[in-house]
Design a protein around this motif. Structure first.
Motif, PDB file in Angstrom:
ATOM      1  N   GLY A   9       9.000  34.401  69.794  1.00  0.00           N
ATOM      2  CA  GLY A   9       7.896  33.892  68.990  1.00  0.00           C
ATOM      3  C   GLY A   9       8.311  32.965  67.880  1.00  0.00           C
ATOM      4  O   GLY A   9       7.465  32.462  67.146  1.00  0.00           O
ATOM      5  N   ARG A  10       9.608  32.730  67.727  1.00  0.00           N
ATOM      6  CA  ARG A  10      10.098  31.858  66.650  1.00  0.00           C
ATOM      7  C   ARG A  10      10.560  30.509  67.191  1.00  0.00           C
ATOM      8  O   ARG A  10      10.295  29.480  66.598  1.00  0.00           O
ATOM      9  CB  ARG A  10      11.265  32.536  65.919  1.00  0.00           C
ATOM     10  CG  ARG A  10      10.880  33.805  65.169  1.00  0.00           C
ATOM     11  CD  ARG A  10      12.128  34.441  64.564  1.00  0.00           C
ATOM     12  NE  ARG A  10      11.813  35.633  63.786  1.00  0.00           N
ATOM     13  CZ  ARG A  10      11.498  35.637  62.502  1.00  0.00           C
ATOM     14  NH1 ARG A  10      11.453  34.491  61.850  1.00  0.00           N
ATOM     15  NH2 ARG A  10      11.224  36.752  61.865  1.00  0.00           N
ATOM     16  N   MET A  11      11.280  30.542  68.290  1.00  0.00           N
ATOM     17  CA  MET A  11      11.886  29.335  68.842  1.00  0.00           C
ATOM     18  C   MET A  11      11.379  29.119  70.263  1.00  0.00           C
ATOM     19  O   MET A  11      11.372  30.042  71.080  1.00  0.00           O
ATOM     20  CB  MET A  11      13.416  29.482  68.854  1.00  0.00           C
ATOM     21  CG  MET A  11      14.141  28.270  69.393  1.00  0.00           C
ATOM     22  SD  MET A  11      13.928  26.833  68.320  1.00  0.00           S
ATOM     23  CE  MET A  11      15.044  25.671  69.112  1.00  0.00           C
ATOM     24  N   THR A  12      10.950  27.896  70.562  1.00  0.00           N
ATOM     25  CA  THR A  12      10.547  27.547  71.920  1.00  0.00           C
ATOM     26  C   THR A  12      11.740  26.950  72.646  1.00  0.00           C
ATOM     27  O   THR A  12      12.315  25.959  72.193  1.00  0.00           O
ATOM     28  CB  THR A  12       9.387  26.538  71.894  1.00  0.00           C
ATOM     29  OG1 THR A  12       8.263  27.143  71.252  1.00  0.00           O
ATOM     30  CG2 THR A  12       8.992  26.138  73.304  1.00  0.00           C
ATOM     31  N   LEU A  13      12.124  27.566  73.739  1.00  0.00           N
ATOM     32  CA  LEU A  13      13.248  27.093  74.553  1.00  0.00           C
ATOM     33  C   LEU A  13      12.748  26.858  75.963  1.00  0.00           C
ATOM     34  O   LEU A  13      12.143  27.745  76.575  1.00  0.00           O
ATOM     35  CB  LEU A  13      14.383  28.115  74.552  1.00  0.00           C
ATOM     36  CG  LEU A  13      15.622  27.764  75.381  1.00  0.00           C
ATOM     37  CD1 LEU A  13      16.314  26.512  74.841  1.00  0.00           C
ATOM     38  CD2 LEU A  13      16.604  28.938  75.405  1.00  0.00           C
ATOM     39  N   THR A  14      12.990  25.677  76.476  1.00  0.00           N
ATOM     40  CA  THR A  14      12.445  25.333  77.791  1.00  0.00           C
ATOM     41  C   THR A  14      13.383  24.382  78.524  1.00  0.00           C
ATOM     42  O   THR A  14      14.269  23.773  77.918  1.00  0.00           O
ATOM     43  CB  THR A  14      11.048  24.708  77.626  1.00  0.00           C
ATOM     44  OG1 THR A  14      10.451  24.518  78.894  1.00  0.00           O
ATOM     45  CG2 THR A  14      11.123  23.383  76.905  1.00  0.00           C
ATOM     46  N   VAL A  15      13.180  24.268  79.835  1.00  0.00           N
ATOM     47  CA  VAL A  15      14.023  23.434  80.693  1.00  0.00           C
ATOM     48  C   VAL A  15      13.186  22.281  81.244  1.00  0.00           C
ATOM     49  O   VAL A  15      12.050  22.492  81.680  1.00  0.00           O
ATOM     50  CB  VAL A  15      14.609  24.249  81.858  1.00  0.00           C
ATOM     51  CG1 VAL A  15      15.443  23.365  82.773  1.00  0.00           C
ATOM     52  CG2 VAL A  15      15.446  25.400  81.331  1.00  0.00           C
TER      53      VAL A  15
END
Length: 685
Positions: free
Chosen positions: A482-488
């Motif tokens: 809920g703090r950092m958005t990590l995506t590919v």
């Protein structure tokens, strides 16, 4: 936040059950911690939930405040710190929203460090000083007010207390020497009646759900970046609100200066002790070297800038040195932009004096600089010898760090052990400590453990280190927090479109890549599209020694909005941060047999051309990607050129980029998955 319930609801959960070592409340909080934070709760947290929270709940019930809402473990905006309890209700006199932040301590004894009144030994037996509980809750309250405009509507809405419910006044007497404010009062076991009076003065016997909802849904101001802090440094009270060990570190250093300086009336301590400041200054004695170690986003540069600002406001000049061309030139540029008409030359000379490079102290006389703040000290070189240095000044055997320590009365180093990115960069805490002690100095090492980048996600910082094998753990799947958005991203084209859309929305957004493509000189007034993956081609940022129309200088790439049109390298990205961070992992980093391995043959970094041990190249490449992956404040998008590596990222990272509709708007690229930034969540009503 782990849990929110009324005092009455919590009262039913603090009744012990036969055969259970934990209260029902504690068991529920353990479950919520595991579900939301992805790991087991610490024994200290469990003990606090089981023993400390019930003290507050019972006090509320004793006062007839059954409907006050109690929020447990409330996260502070943009950081990994959390307030133990926030009580929410209605003020008995005005009926407005009223809040009480409570920091709970189970300590029974406490002593104050004689060198620093806000550093205390709370009797945990670990030999480490902690921030004074009153100062801790004061800073937490200040931080909440700074980033939550809802709390600024009425300065009396928020109050803070530190509750040492196991301690007697006599056993923590030294703690009462710190001045109390509305954001920080101290209560002990002897003061529980006074604490209950605080509750009745803050809350009416009415529902606190409205106040709790208003706080939870309050708009959050954006986190100030390092460059924002630098631009505010000429303003009294500007800069970053320091928390916990950041605050202790700065106050301890400035207090040391107060007690050893011959500068009359010097009172830069963030906590000012008038009696100590006007007492005779003792002999400075042995030189003391400060080392502040912290990971990406731990606030190292903010501490450096705040320390320099605090000294400057008191007429004391501190020089800030760095090994980063981009960082140093950006700070000089910011200072130059404040020059008045006709004073540009004077301001440029001042900027060049105050912001310098590590290799510029070879000829500095001993102790000629009062305070030397060495930021990015992980970029310290073995020696200051460089290509164009006059022969009579060359000394390959003299460590660069000795020049810096010798030149300053008070040397301060801020570093990350995992951010040295060139073969000859040797700046680690261990290296500097041993060298300084060999020079006869006292050394004080402080770890800055907070996280102000990546939405305050310490989990993301650990995940990156595990991914790259920078600690003992193997790579693990990313669990959204809920703090950092990590995506590919599925392709560099998709990454670029996503990053540009964030840029058009007004966010800061950049793409960086591993140094796996040549870096050409400009072709006339045009940059060369060196970075090519399939049919996609883009230029690197401008080389330091060149300039190109319509593109920022290399040192301004991360802060000039035109930087979105080029691909940044680690040398221009290090130190800086941006909201959205796109990272292209080149063929120099391959995932094989369960871990990342470095293929030095795929690197185009000229630093690796000479015969250099493979282990050093591996360290530099892994550290470079560690830097690149940790620049994002809001979110990070990754893409790997190597198919097998990209598949592994897909396995470890659930977030994807895709086309979605939001509120009937036209389709656009968004970060999918369970953890969408608030701006992309559907709003109802």
């Amino acid at each position: 936040m782990l849990l929110q319930l009324s005092a009455a609801e919590l009262g039913r959960l603090i009744v012990a059950r036969a055969g259970s070592s934990h209260l029902p409340l504690t068991e529920q909080l353990i479950h919520e911690h595991s579900r939301l934070k992805g790991g087991a709760a610490g024994q200290g947290d469990i003990a606090s939930w089981n023993n400390s929270v019930p003290v507050v709940v019972k006090a509320l019930l004793d006062c007839g405040l059954d409907e006050v809402e109690v929020q447990v473990e409330v996260d502070l905006p943009h950081t990994n710190s959390a307030v133990d309890l926030v009580l929410c209700g209605r003020h008995p006199g005005t009926g407005t929203d009223s809040y009480l932040a409570v920091e709970l301590k189970q300590v029974r004894h406490a002593t104050v460090d004689p060198l620093c009144p806000i550093a205390v030994d709370l009797g945990f037996g670990d030999g480490k000083n902690k921030l004074h509980p009153v100062r801790q809750v004061q800073r937490y309250c200040e931080y909440m007010v700074r980033y939550l405009p809802h709390l600024r509507e009425n300065e009396d809405q928020l109050m803070g207390v530190a509750l040492l419910h196991n301690a007697r006044d006599a056993d923590v007497e030294a703690l009462f020497g710190l001045p109390e404010t509305d954001h920080g009062f101290l209560y002990t076991l002897d003061d529980l009646a006074r604490f209950r009076r605080v509750l009745t003065s803050r809350f009416a016997a009415a529902s606190g759900k409205r106040a709790a909802s208003a706080l939870e849904q309050a708009r959050q101001d954006p986190l100030l970046k390092v460059t924002d802090v630098a631009r505010q440094r000429s303003v009294v009270g500007g800069g970053l609100t320091l928390l916990d060990e950041q605050y202790v570190a700065v106050d301890r250093i400035t207090r040391h200066l107060e007690k050893t300086t011959h500068f009359t009336g010097f009172d830069v301590g963030l906590f000012y002790d008038a009696e100590a400041a006007h007492s005779p200054a003792p002999d400075a004695g042995v030189k003391r070297v400060y080392i502040l170690r912290g990971g990406p986003g731990s606030g190292k540069s903010a501490v450096a800038l705040e320390l320099q600002r605090a000294l400057g406001l008191k007429g004391r000049e501190a020089v800030l040195a760095s090994g980063s061309h981009a960082y140093t030139e950006t700070l000089r540029e910011i200072m130059l932009s404040t020059a008045r008409r006709g004073r540009t030359a004077d301001k440029r000379r001042a900027a060049n004096r105050l912001y310098r490079y590590f290799n510029s102290f070879s000829e500095s006389p001993p102790d000629s600089i009062d305070v030397l703040i060495c930021d990015e000290a992980h970029r310290m070189r073995r020696s200051s010898t460089y290509r164009w240095m006059p022969r009579n000044l060359r000394d390959d055997d003299r460590p660069q760090a000795t020049e810096l320590i010798r030149a300053a009365k008070v040397p301060i180093f801020l570093l990350d052990d995992h951010q040295s990115i060139r073969p000859d960069e040797v700046g680690t805490a261990t290296y500097l400590k041993e060298l300084a002690e060999d020079m006869g100095c006292d050394v004080e090492v402080t770890d800055l453990e907070g996280t102000f980048r990546a939405g305050g996600s310490k989990r993301f910082q650990r995940w990156v280190q595990q991914l790259l094998g920078l600690d003992a753990s193997d790579p693990v799947a990313w669990r959204p927090d809920g703090r950092m958005t990590l995506t590919v991203a599925d392709s560099p084209e998709q990454m670029e479109r996503f990053i540009r859309e964030r840029h058009w929305e007004g966010a800061t957004a950049r793409i960086t890549a591993g140094f796996c493509w040549p870096w050409s000189n400009p072709d006339g007034e045009q940059l060369v599209d060196d970075v090519h993956i399939g049919d996609w081609r883009r230029p690197w940022n401008v080389k330091p020694e060149h300039s190109v129309p319509n593109a920022p200088r290399s040192d301004l790439w991360s802060t000039d909005r035109r930087g979105v049109d080029q691909i940044g390298c680690v040398y221009t990205a290090q130190t800086f941060e941006y909201d959205w961070n796109g990272v292209i992992i080149g063929p120099d980093l391959l995932f094989r047999e369960g871990k990342f391995k470095v293929d030095r043959s795929a690197s185009c970094d000229p630093a690796f051309r000479s015969p250099i041990d493979d282990a050093i190249v591996t360290r530099c490449v892994l550290n470079a990607y560690h830097v690149l992956l940790t620049r994002g404040v809001v979110g990070t998008v990754v893409y790997a050129v190597d198919p097998a590596t990209h598949n592994e990222l897909r396995r470890l990272i659930t977030g994807a980029i895709g086309m979605q509709h939001y509120d009937g708007a036209q389709p656009k690229l968004t970060a999918e998955g369970s953890q969408l930034p608030p701006a992309y969540r559907r709003r109802h009503g």
